[in-house]
Motif scaffolding. Structure first.
Motif, mmCIF file in Angstrom:
data_model
loop_
_atom_site.group_PDB
_atom_site.id
_atom_site.type_symbol
_atom_site.label_atom_id
_atom_site.label_comp_id
_atom_site.label_asym_id
_atom_site.label_seq_id
_atom_site.Cartn_x
_atom_site.Cartn_y
_atom_site.Cartn_z
ATOM 1 N N ALA A 93 0.941 -1.173 0.044
ATOM 2 C CA ALA A 93 0.014 -0.157 -0.100
ATOM 3 C C ALA A 93 0.988 1.150 0.140
ATOM 4 O O ALA A 93 0.396 2.363 -0.102
ATOM 5 C CB ALA A 93 -1.066 -0.005 1.091
ATOM 6 N N GLY A 94 2.246 1.144 0.143
ATOM 7 C CA GLY A 94 3.192 2.230 0.001
ATOM 8 C C GLY A 94 3.421 2.715 1.364
ATOM 9 O O GLY A 94 4.033 4.124 1.389
ATOM 10 N N HIS A 95 3.277 2.256 2.444
ATOM 11 C CA HIS A 95 3.681 2.585 3.857
ATOM 12 C C HIS A 95 5.268 2.224 3.865
ATOM 13 O O HIS A 95 5.633 1.084 3.340
ATOM 14 C CB HIS A 95 2.685 1.901 4.897
ATOM 15 N N ASP A 96 5.914 2.898 4.842
ATOM 16 C CA ASP A 96 7.268 2.778 5.043
ATOM 17 C C ASP A 96 7.471 2.260 6.446
ATOM 18 O O ASP A 96 6.363 2.049 7.123
ATOM 19 C CB ASP A 96 8.195 4.031 4.847
ATOM 20 N N THR A 97 8.663 1.940 6.694
ATOM 21 C CA THR A 97 8.952 1.266 8.015
ATOM 22 C C THR A 97 8.377 1.986 9.346
ATOM 23 O O THR A 97 7.595 1.461 10.091
ATOM 24 C CB THR A 97 10.405 1.154 8.241
ATOM 25 N N PRO A 98 8.532 3.402 9.429
ATOM 26 C CA PRO A 98 8.114 4.034 10.600
ATOM 27 C C PRO A 98 6.450 4.332 10.591
ATOM 28 O O PRO A 98 5.933 4.234 11.610
ATOM 29 C CB PRO A 98 8.718 5.532 10.065
ATOM 30 N N GLU A 99 5.927 4.224 9.338
ATOM 31 C CA GLU A 99 4.476 4.115 9.243
ATOM 32 C C GLU A 99 4.020 2.877 9.792
ATOM 33 O O GLU A 99 2.840 2.781 10.715
ATOM 34 C CB GLU A 99 3.750 4.461 7.984
ATOM 35 N N ILE A 100 4.521 1.585 9.457
ATOM 36 C CA ILE A 100 4.102 0.402 9.894
ATOM 37 C C ILE A 100 4.322 0.428 11.338
ATOM 38 O O ILE A 100 3.431 -0.256 12.000
ATOM 39 C CB ILE A 100 4.838 -0.385 8.769
ATOM 40 N N ALA A 101 5.556 0.755 11.939
ATOM 41 C CA ALA A 101 5.599 0.542 13.133
ATOM 42 C C ALA A 101 4.656 1.298 14.126
ATOM 43 O O ALA A 101 4.095 0.831 14.949
ATOM 44 C CB ALA A 101 7.179 1.145 13.453
ATOM 45 N N MET A 103 1.636 1.947 12.988
ATOM 46 C CA MET A 103 0.293 1.253 12.877
ATOM 47 C C MET A 103 0.362 0.099 14.012
ATOM 48 O O MET A 103 -0.966 0.097 14.415
ATOM 49 C CB MET A 103 0.041 0.986 11.523
ATOM 50 N N TYR A 104 1.333 -0.693 14.082
ATOM 51 C CA TYR A 104 1.175 -1.532 15.151
ATOM 52 C C TYR A 104 1.820 -1.337 16.360
ATOM 53 O O TYR A 104 1.451 -2.514 17.261
ATOM 54 C CB TYR A 104 2.232 -2.769 14.395
ATOM 55 N N GLY A 105 2.247 -0.159 16.611
ATOM 56 C CA GLY A 105 2.617 0.315 17.892
ATOM 57 C C GLY A 105 3.957 -0.703 18.378
ATOM 58 O O GLY A 105 4.057 -1.008 19.433
ATOM 59 N N ILE A 106 4.939 -0.938 17.541
ATOM 60 C CA ILE A 106 6.186 -1.667 17.554
ATOM 61 C C ILE A 106 7.252 -0.746 17.346
ATOM 62 O O ILE A 106 7.058 0.163 16.367
ATOM 63 C CB ILE A 106 6.014 -2.924 16.924
ATOM 64 N N ALA A 107 8.306 -1.259 17.339
ATOM 65 C CA ALA A 107 9.771 -0.639 17.015
ATOM 66 C C ALA A 107 9.884 -0.665 15.670
ATOM 67 O O ALA A 107 9.399 -1.864 14.883
ATOM 68 C CB ALA A 107 10.908 -1.061 17.830
ATOM 69 N N THR A 108 10.660 0.263 15.094
ATOM 70 C CA THR A 108 10.951 0.174 13.589
ATOM 71 C C THR A 108 11.788 -1.170 13.533
ATOM 72 O O THR A 108 11.700 -1.625 12.423
ATOM 73 C CB THR A 108 11.590 1.558 13.135
ATOM 74 N N ASN A 109 12.790 -1.400 14.218
ATOM 75 C CA ASN A 109 13.378 -2.634 14.173
ATOM 76 C C ASN A 109 12.765 -3.828 14.062
ATOM 77 O O ASN A 109 13.196 -4.880 13.354
ATOM 78 C CB ASN A 109 14.539 -2.739 15.143
ATOM 79 N N THR A 110 11.682 -3.884 14.776
ATOM 80 C CA THR A 110 10.750 -4.946 14.584
ATOM 81 C C THR A 110 9.986 -5.151 13.202
ATOM 82 O O THR A 110 10.115 -6.282 12.654
ATOM 83 C CB THR A 110 9.608 -5.089 15.607
#
Length: 158
Positions: A93-101, A103-110
């Motif tokens: 959908a075009g989301h990047d790592t920080p956006e996904i993190a 949305m899920y409330g998790i760390a970008t490294n996860t």
């Protein structure tokens, strides 16, 4: 595929997106097509605006496949976890790592960990390639079917 759908992109943009779907990096694609990297970025940005999606290579590949603008041969199925499938859909959908993190409330490294697992499971070279392989292997669903010209026309209203 309707002519309206295929006319959204120039031939050059379609070829660029096909290369990205095969896993070629943008620099490699520019070199192969003998165009400047800035021209390639402009083509991708223009294609994304025409497709009404975020200006990202991964989103362009996803949209072109889902709309039937480019097609891929079927691929072998692969097992991903529910979280990995969700992350792949968000990448598509075009989301990047920080956006996904966020949305899920998790760390970008996860998120990066999940993306790495997805790419290894699919044998993908990069995120855009992972999205293309997700479509090819049926993880992201079947692409939209263009209207069939042999189907009977709807009766006129009234």
């Amino acid at each position: 595929m309707t002519s309206q759908t295929t006319d959204l992109l120039t031939d050059r943009a379609r070829v660029i997106i096909e290369h990205l779907a095969k896993g070629d990096r943008r620099n490699e694609t520019a070199h192969i097509l003998d165009i400047s990297r800035s021209s390639l970025r402009r083509e991708i940005a223009t294609a994304c605006r025409k497709l009404n999606i975020p200006v990202r290579s991964t989103a362009a590949v996803n949209s072109a496949i889902s709309k039937g603008i480019i097609t891929l041969p079927p691929g072998d199925p692969v097992d991903l976890t529910k979280v990995q499938i969700d992350v792949l859909r968000l990448l598509a959908a075009g989301h990047d790592t920080p956006e996904i993190a966020a949305m899920y409330g998790i760390a970008t490294n996860t998120v990066k960990y999940h993306v790495g697992r997805i790419m290894r499971a699919l044998g993908a070279k990069n995120r855009a390639h992972a999205v293309a392989l997700g479509w090819q292997r049926g993880i992201l669903g079947p692409p939209e079917k263009p209207p069939s010209s042999s189907a009977p026309a709807a009766p006129p209203a009234g």
